[in-house]
Scaffold this motif. Structure first.
Motif, PDB file in Angstrom:
ATOM      1  N   TYR A 272       1.313  -1.200  -0.306  1.00 57.64           N
ATOM      2  CA  TYR A 272      -0.312  -0.186  -0.102  1.00 57.64           C
ATOM      3  C   TYR A 272       1.105   1.542  -0.041  1.00 57.64           C
ATOM      4  O   TYR A 272       0.173   2.355   0.082  1.00 57.64           O
ATOM      5  N   LEU A 292      -6.200   4.671  -1.550  1.00 54.59           N
ATOM      6  CA  LEU A 292      -5.610   4.419   0.319  1.00 54.59           C
ATOM      7  C   LEU A 292      -5.566   5.877   0.312  1.00 54.59           C
ATOM      8  O   LEU A 292      -5.358   7.055   0.538  1.00 54.59           O
ATOM      9  N   GLN A 296      -7.100   7.777   6.959  1.00 58.27           N
ATOM     10  CA  GLN A 296      -7.341   6.299   6.916  1.00 58.27           C
ATOM     11  C   GLN A 296      -6.775   5.501   7.086  1.00 58.27           C
ATOM     12  O   GLN A 296      -6.555   4.914   8.893  1.00 58.27           O
ATOM     13  N   PHE A 297      -5.578   5.627   6.643  1.00 58.02           N
ATOM     14  CA  PHE A 297      -4.199   4.697   7.500  1.00 58.02           C
ATOM     15  C   PHE A 297      -4.117   5.485   8.802  1.00 58.02           C
ATOM     16  O   PHE A 297      -3.649   5.200   9.778  1.00 58.02           O
ATOM     17  N   ASP A 299      -5.728   6.772  10.937  1.00 59.50           N
ATOM     18  CA  ASP A 299      -6.467   6.926  12.171  1.00 59.50           C
ATOM     19  C   ASP A 299      -6.703   5.316  12.573  1.00 59.50           C
ATOM     20  O   ASP A 299      -6.426   5.135  13.446  1.00 59.50           O
ATOM     21  N   SER A 300      -6.386   4.447  11.613  1.00 61.68           N
ATOM     22  CA  SER A 300      -6.225   2.897  11.576  1.00 61.68           C
ATOM     23  C   SER A 300      -5.000   2.775  12.102  1.00 61.68           C
ATOM     24  O   SER A 300      -4.949   1.501  13.692  1.00 61.68           O
ATOM     25  N   MET A 301      -3.605   3.209  12.134  1.00 61.42           N
ATOM     26  CA  MET A 301      -2.576   2.985  13.499  1.00 61.42           C
ATOM     27  C   MET A 301      -3.062   3.875  14.869  1.00 61.42           C
ATOM     28  O   MET A 301      -2.981   3.596  15.688  1.00 61.42           O
ATOM     29  N   LYS A 302      -3.776   5.271  14.364  1.00 59.72           N
ATOM     30  CA  LYS A 302      -4.229   5.710  15.888  1.00 59.72           C
ATOM     31  C   LYS A 302      -4.658   4.865  16.723  1.00 59.72           C
ATOM     32  O   LYS A 302      -4.591   5.190  18.485  1.00 59.72           O
ATOM     33  N   SER A 303      -5.927   4.278  16.628  1.00 61.84           N
ATOM     34  CA  SER A 303      -6.796   3.170  16.966  1.00 61.84           C
ATOM     35  C   SER A 303      -5.054   1.807  17.617  1.00 61.84           C
ATOM     36  O   SER A 303      -6.051   1.176  19.166  1.00 61.84           O
ATOM     37  N   LYS A 304      -4.280   1.243  16.908  1.00 63.56           N
ATOM     38  CA  LYS A 304      -3.597   0.805  17.665  1.00 63.56           C
ATOM     39  C   LYS A 304      -2.690   1.469  18.554  1.00 63.56           C
ATOM     40  O   LYS A 304      -1.265   1.077  18.631  1.00 63.56           O
ATOM     41  N   GLU A 335       2.865  -3.831  13.003  1.00 70.29           N
ATOM     42  CA  GLU A 335       1.893  -3.123  12.751  1.00 70.29           C
ATOM     43  C   GLU A 335       1.407  -2.316  11.376  1.00 70.29           C
ATOM     44  O   GLU A 335       0.368  -2.180  10.025  1.00 70.29           O
ATOM     45  N   PHE A 339      -0.954  -3.851   8.095  1.00 73.51           N
ATOM     46  CA  PHE A 339      -2.017  -3.119   7.888  1.00 73.51           C
ATOM     47  C   PHE A 339      -2.604  -3.099   6.525  1.00 73.51           C
ATOM     48  O   PHE A 339      -2.110  -4.227   5.674  1.00 73.51           O
TER      49      PHE A 339
END
Ligand SMILES: *Cc1c(COP(=O)(O)O)cnc(C)c1O
Length: 339
Positions: A272, A292, A296-297, A299-304, A335, A339
């Motif tokens: 990606y 992508l 969005q990427f 935010d997804s990392m932030k959730s981790k 991570e 992804f």
């Protein structure tokens, strides 16, 4: 475990640094009576082979003071189009010194001596502002921690002298460049009229920058710092953090660079990722593929629990630092791959 990679400014003082700060000898620095500040200034001036140095609360104030001391209202300075002094100091060159910036279209925040010559040449009649100053940035922030070629810096100095321009270095992350390239502070002291250095970036102090230059320049800087509201009192507690950082946190920058390089290697293997800017120090800038959304990427990392910065135009930035541990590094690489 939160992994904060938005900047190398997020570090907190280590136990050793805090202890040194608590034990600092202090006095009123406005009366030059703070022994720890005096020691720091002498030490950094000596390190760069320059006559004098002055402690500042921020890198922005150190740069703005340098711009003010080299210029008069109406003058212009030359810098790269990505320069911090132009993009990220709130328009301070115009506000504080009344100068305009002639932007040079460089590569990753760096331009050539020929480009400077081209920008400086030409008419000098009453229509055009006086040219007074050249500002260099090393490493380049927006350029992804890129390091200047020292031979080019020498050529840029020659052109600056030829056109009677002062030569200032925004060395917020100069120590990253010195460690990455095996260069010395003295080499830079010989070239530039003034140099600003941040102690609160990779070096890990909670606050502080320093400006080095000739006695005459630093005497002017002292007046301007007062004018800008930056004269401080028992500031030796903070100067001691800077002293400690210079004694203990310079060589270890190589670890931050190694981790950044490993992140670069991992990113280049991921489906990606569109492009990774070449990594030279502790900053990694990369682009995700068009399908992508970078947010969005992020935010997804932030959730981790992993914090990264969007840089616009699809760019994402990761900065390694003193508080980024081996365990965090392993988790980040995992991570990124998952992804
Ligand atoms: C951080 C930085 C500065 C100074 O910023 P402050 O936040 O005011 O300390 C100056 N130049 C560059 C290139 C920087 O990265």
């Amino acid at each position: 475990m939160e992994i904060n990679l938005i900047s190398d400014t997020v570090t907190k003082p280590t136990e050793g640094m805090l202890k040194a700060m608590m034990n600092a000898k202090v006095g009123d620095d406005v009366f030059k009576g703070d022994p720890t500040v005096n020691l720091l200034q002498e030490k950094v001036a000596y390190m760069f082979g320059m006559e004098d140095a002055l402690f500042f609360p921020s890198g922005t104030m150190a740069n703005q003071t340098a711009i003010k001391l080299h210029t008069q209202p109406g003058d212009k300075l030359f810098c790269d189009k990505w320069a911090h002094v132009y993009n990220y100091e709130g328009g301070g060159a115009a506000f504080n010194a009344g100068v305009s910036c002639k932007l040079i279209d460089g590569d990753r925040g760096m331009f050539t001596a020929d480009q400077l010559r081209y920008a400086a040449e030409g008419r000098s009649d009453i229509h055009v502002p006086y040219s007074r100053l050249v500002c260099i940035e090393n490493t380049t922030n927006k350029g992804g921690g890129a390091c200047w070629d020292f031979e080019e810096l020498k050529k840029v100095e020659q052109v600056s002298r030829e056109f009677d321009l002062a030569y200032h270095l925004d060395g917020a992350r100069l120590f990253n460049a010195l460690v990455a390239k095996g260069e010395t502070p003295k080499q830079y002291g010989e070239l530039f009229d003034t140099i600003s250095i941040c102690l609160s970036k990779g070096l890990g102090a909670p606050i502080g920058s320093i400006l080095v230059g000739s006695k005459d320049h630093i005497a002017k800087a002292l007046r301007i710092r007062k004018l800008f509201g930056g004269a401080m009192r028992q500031v030796g507690y903070l100067a001691e953090a800077a002293n400690y950082a210079l004694d203990n946190h310079v060589e270890r920058l190589a670890e931050d660079h190694k981790k950044a390089k490993e992140i670069e290697t991992t990113l280049t293997e991921l489906h990606y990722v569109k492009k990774v800017e070449p990594v030279e120090t502790n900053i990694v800038i990369f682009y995700v593929k068009d399908n992508l959304d970078p947010m969005q990427f992020i935010d997804s990392m932030k959730s981790k629990g992993i914090l990264l910065t969007p840089m616009g135009e699809g760019k994402i930035r990761i900065v390694t630092h003193l508080d980024y541990t081996d365990a965090m590094h392993d988790k980040l690489l995992k991570e990124l791959r998952n992804f």
